[in-house]
Design a protein around this motif. Sequence first.
Motif, short mmCIF file in Angstrom:
data_model
loop_
_atom_site.label_atom_id
_atom_site.label_comp_id
_atom_site.label_asym_id
_atom_site.label_seq_id
_atom_site.Cartn_x
_atom_site.Cartn_y
_atom_site.Cartn_z
N SER A 1 96.33 86.80 -56.14
CA SER A 1 96.68 88.21 -56.30
C SER A 1 97.94 88.51 -55.51
O SER A 1 98.19 87.90 -54.47
N VAL B 1 92.20 83.84 -53.93
CA VAL B 1 90.82 84.34 -53.86
C VAL B 1 89.88 83.13 -53.92
O VAL B 1 89.76 82.49 -54.95
N SER C 1 86.49 83.20 -52.94
CA SER C 1 85.17 83.67 -53.39
C SER C 1 85.19 85.20 -53.29
O SER C 1 86.22 85.78 -52.94
N HIS C 2 84.06 85.82 -53.57
CA HIS C 2 84.00 87.28 -53.48
C HIS C 2 84.23 87.76 -52.05
O HIS C 2 84.64 88.89 -51.84
N HIS C 3 83.94 86.89 -51.08
CA HIS C 3 84.00 87.31 -49.68
C HIS C 3 85.07 86.60 -48.87
O HIS C 3 85.25 86.91 -47.70
N ARG C 4 85.76 85.65 -49.47
CA ARG C 4 86.74 84.86 -48.71
C ARG C 4 88.05 84.76 -49.48
O ARG C 4 88.06 84.62 -50.70
N SER C 5 89.13 84.81 -48.72
CA SER C 5 90.45 84.64 -49.33
C SER C 5 91.36 83.93 -48.34
O SER C 5 91.07 83.83 -47.16
N THR D 1 94.79 83.82 -62.75
CA THR D 1 94.43 82.45 -62.41
C THR D 1 95.62 81.57 -62.80
O THR D 1 96.06 81.60 -63.95
#
Length: 129
Positions: free
Chosen positions: A99, A32, A34-38, A111
């Motif tokens: 994840s 993960v 960021s909230h928008h990128r993985s 993490t």
Amino acid sequence: FHSPSHVLQNLFYSAFPHASLLHAVHRPGTIVLSHHRSLSFPRALFDTGALHGSYMSTLFYQKHKNDLSTFVSPIDTCVTLADNKTTIKISSVALLPISFVDSRNISHVSTVRFFIFPMSENDIIIGLP
């Protein structure tokens, strides 16, 4: 005298006696960013013999350096390989939120601290905590 890793491995097998019968467990996973990128990877090895850490191949890191470099810090340490003789100098470590979905379709997020070093067969190895 038994090494601490030998003791931990025996303790693990006594708690989970069937674990020694398992073949290597590989799972796809996601880093993960960021909230928008993985960043997805096709498979990570879950290694019950990796008692002291988790690892990322240098090649995988170099391939995704633009995405991963903000998660990487310098470190001055060594890791001992499975033969309990060979040591590899480690100069970089990545702290990454990852994840996975298990065989029962349950999602797990954590993490994980990855030591980065040359590996030929796996991009990601998840060791015991």
